[in-house]
Design a protein around this motif. Structure first.
Motif, mmCIF file in Angstrom:
data_model
loop_
_atom_site.group_PDB
_atom_site.id
_atom_site.type_symbol
_atom_site.label_atom_id
_atom_site.label_comp_id
_atom_site.label_asym_id
_atom_site.label_seq_id
_atom_site.Cartn_x
_atom_site.Cartn_y
_atom_site.Cartn_z
ATOM 1 N N TYR A 190 3.929 1.840 2.747
ATOM 2 C CA TYR A 190 4.993 2.825 2.566
ATOM 3 C C TYR A 190 4.373 4.190 2.331
ATOM 4 C CZ TYR A 190 7.728 -1.380 1.627
ATOM 5 O OH TYR A 190 8.328 -2.610 1.714
ATOM 6 N N SER A 191 4.803 5.160 3.136
ATOM 7 C CA SER A 191 4.374 6.536 2.890
ATOM 8 C C SER A 191 5.388 7.179 1.956
ATOM 9 C CB SER A 191 4.273 7.317 4.193
ATOM 10 O OG SER A 191 5.525 7.365 4.849
ATOM 11 N N ILE A 192 4.874 7.929 0.985
ATOM 12 C CA ILE A 192 5.748 8.561 -0.009
ATOM 13 C C ILE A 192 5.576 10.073 0.080
ATOM 14 C CG2 ILE A 192 6.313 8.746 -2.458
ATOM 15 C CD1 ILE A 192 5.126 5.957 -2.847
ATOM 16 N N GLY A 193 6.686 10.764 0.135
ATOM 17 C CA GLY A 193 6.681 12.222 0.195
ATOM 18 C C GLY A 193 7.977 12.717 0.811
ATOM 19 N N SER A 194 8.107 14.000 0.950
ATOM 20 C CA SER A 194 9.370 14.567 1.436
ATOM 21 C C SER A 194 9.691 14.130 2.861
ATOM 22 C CB SER A 194 9.346 16.096 1.340
ATOM 23 O OG SER A 194 8.294 16.603 2.137
ATOM 24 N N GLN A 195 8.687 13.775 3.658
ATOM 25 C CA GLN A 195 8.899 13.322 5.035
ATOM 26 C C GLN A 195 8.439 11.871 5.240
ATOM 27 O OE1 GLN A 195 10.481 15.373 7.305
ATOM 28 N NE2 GLN A 195 10.705 16.653 5.483
ATOM 29 N N GLY A 196 8.209 11.128 4.161
ATOM 30 C CA GLY A 196 7.691 9.769 4.273
ATOM 31 C C GLY A 196 8.782 8.726 4.402
ATOM 32 N N ASP A 197 8.354 7.463 4.467
ATOM 33 C CA ASP A 197 9.303 6.346 4.466
ATOM 34 C C ASP A 197 10.144 6.399 3.199
ATOM 35 O OD1 ASP A 197 7.918 5.271 6.721
ATOM 36 O OD2 ASP A 197 6.528 4.228 5.380
ATOM 37 N N CYS A 198 9.495 6.763 2.118
ATOM 38 C CA CYS A 198 10.129 6.851 0.804
ATOM 39 C C CYS A 198 10.068 8.305 0.344
ATOM 40 C CB CYS A 198 9.399 5.971 -0.207
ATOM 41 S SG CYS A 198 9.321 4.237 0.261
ATOM 42 N N VAL A 199 11.214 8.845 -0.031
ATOM 43 C CA VAL A 199 11.276 10.227 -0.496
ATOM 44 C C VAL A 199 11.373 10.217 -2.015
ATOM 45 C CG1 VAL A 199 12.581 12.386 -0.414
ATOM 46 C CG2 VAL A 199 12.393 10.952 1.639
ATOM 47 N N GLU A 200 10.501 10.988 -2.658
ATOM 48 C CA GLU A 200 10.480 11.073 -4.115
ATOM 49 C C GLU A 200 11.794 11.661 -4.611
ATOM 50 O OE1 GLU A 200 5.814 12.262 -4.533
ATOM 51 O OE2 GLU A 200 7.211 13.643 -3.587
ATOM 52 N N SER A 201 12.393 11.014 -5.611
ATOM 53 C CA SER A 201 13.652 11.507 -6.164
ATOM 54 C C SER A 201 13.435 12.440 -7.342
ATOM 55 C CB SER A 201 14.529 10.340 -6.610
ATOM 56 O OG SER A 201 14.928 9.587 -5.493
ATOM 57 N N GLU A 202 12.523 12.089 -8.219
ATOM 58 C CA GLU A 202 12.324 12.877 -9.441
ATOM 59 C C GLU A 202 10.868 13.263 -9.649
ATOM 60 O OE1 GLU A 202 13.775 10.202 -12.370
ATOM 61 O OE2 GLU A 202 15.866 10.476 -11.818
ATOM 62 N N ASP A 203 10.029 12.278 -9.720
ATOM 63 C CA ASP A 203 8.626 12.486 -10.066
ATOM 64 C C ASP A 203 7.762 12.611 -8.821
ATOM 65 O OD1 ASP A 203 9.083 12.116 -12.891
ATOM 66 O OD2 ASP A 203 9.342 9.991 -12.448
ATOM 67 N N LEU A 221 0.853 -1.173 0.000
ATOM 68 C CA LEU A 221 0.000 0.000 0.000
ATOM 69 C C LEU A 221 0.896 1.233 0.000
ATOM 70 C CD1 LEU A 221 -3.062 0.805 0.240
ATOM 71 C CD2 LEU A 221 -2.558 1.260 2.656
ATOM 72 N N PHE A 222 0.801 2.034 -1.062
ATOM 73 C CA PHE A 222 1.489 3.318 -1.129
ATOM 74 C C PHE A 222 0.510 4.386 -0.657
ATOM 75 C CE2 PHE A 222 4.231 1.768 -4.894
ATOM 76 C CZ PHE A 222 5.233 1.335 -4.040
ATOM 77 N N THR A 223 0.976 5.245 0.239
ATOM 78 C CA THR A 223 0.137 6.313 0.765
ATOM 79 C C THR A 223 0.902 7.628 0.724
ATOM 80 O OG1 THR A 223 0.890 6.231 3.063
ATOM 81 C CG2 THR A 223 -0.841 4.672 2.423
ATOM 82 N N GLY A 224 0.194 8.706 1.035
ATOM 83 C CA GLY A 224 0.850 9.993 1.235
ATOM 84 C C GLY A 224 1.586 9.973 2.568
ATOM 85 N N SER A 239 -3.423 13.663 1.532
ATOM 86 C CA SER A 239 -2.788 12.679 2.413
ATOM 87 C C SER A 239 -3.676 11.466 2.650
ATOM 88 C CB SER A 239 -2.431 13.332 3.747
ATOM 89 O OG SER A 239 -3.604 13.801 4.374
ATOM 90 N N GLN A 240 -4.935 11.545 2.239
ATOM 91 C CA GLN A 240 -5.863 10.446 2.488
ATOM 92 C C GLN A 240 -5.925 9.423 1.351
ATOM 93 O OE1 GLN A 240 -7.145 10.172 5.567
ATOM 94 N NE2 GLN A 240 -5.880 11.976 5.907
ATOM 95 N N ARG A 241 -5.229 9.649 0.250
ATOM 96 C CA ARG A 241 -5.264 8.734 -0.893
ATOM 97 C C ARG A 241 -4.234 7.620 -0.732
ATOM 98 N NH1 ARG A 241 -9.596 9.356 -4.355
ATOM 99 N NH2 ARG A 241 -10.144 11.540 -4.385
ATOM 100 N N ALA A 242 -4.538 6.487 -1.349
ATOM 101 C CA ALA A 242 -3.618 5.352 -1.298
ATOM 102 C C ALA A 242 -3.793 4.497 -2.545
ATOM 103 C CB ALA A 242 -3.886 4.517 -0.050
#
Length: 167
Positions: free
Chosen positions: A129-142, A102-105, A154-157
């Motif tokens: 996994y949370s994705i974003g500048s402060q998430g588990d995963c930080v976006e590199s490009e896109d 599950l990818f989330t904000g 933040s509520q989308r997944a």
């Protein structure tokens, strides 16, 4: 997922076989194939599954098989995106394959709690996994929201099956 195997794979196998046969006869007869304008990669990985294991959604534009469009729509393969995870540069695809994902904000505490409860109840492991500048995963490009066609909130997944297809 096993109960939907035929519904999902039959169409993909039919299209791929027709494409390969059309190309072969085109070469043999030195004619023009009706399908040779299609993107080869789109035929092999760009198909869309339709079954009861995929959430039905209405989109303004239909899924196309003549060109590769990996955009996070239910039934399509999850698109690749570079992320920084645990101080390493990895692809979103590196996180997929063993369990449901599950990818989330970034603000995903509700998703984590719900996923933990569902996972425990079903006995089905789900990685979150949370994705974003402060998430588990930080976006590199896109932007993952743009790539996965998720409204910025933040509520989308996005739920991805172990086979790499968006559920």
């Amino acid at each position: 997922m096993l109960q939907t195997y035929h519904d999902e794979r039959h169409y993909a196998a039919e299209v791929t076989t027709k494409y390969a046969s059309d190309l072969l006869f085109s070469v043999i007869e030195k004619g023009v194939s009706t399908l040779n304008s299609m993107d080869h990669l789109a035929v092999t990985v760009g198909y869309k599954y339709n079954s009861t294991a995929i959430v039905k959604e209405n989109f303004d534009t239909p899924h196309r098989i003549d060109q590769l469009e990996l955009n996070g729509r239910p039934g399509t393969r999850a698109p690749h995106m570079w992320l920084k995870y645990q101080d390493k540069c990895i692809s979103t695809l590196d996180l997929i394959g063993e369990n449901f994902v599950l990818f989330t904000g970034e603000d995903n505490s509700l998703w984590r709690t719900a996923t933990r409860n569902i996972s425990s109840h079903l006995g089905l492991p789900i990685n979150v996994y949370s994705i974003g500048s402060q998430g588990d995963c930080v976006e590199s490009e896109d932007s993952w929201e743009a790539l996965y066609d998720v409204t910025v909130t933040s509520q989308r997944a996005v739920l991805i099956r172990p086979d790499g297809f968006v559920a």
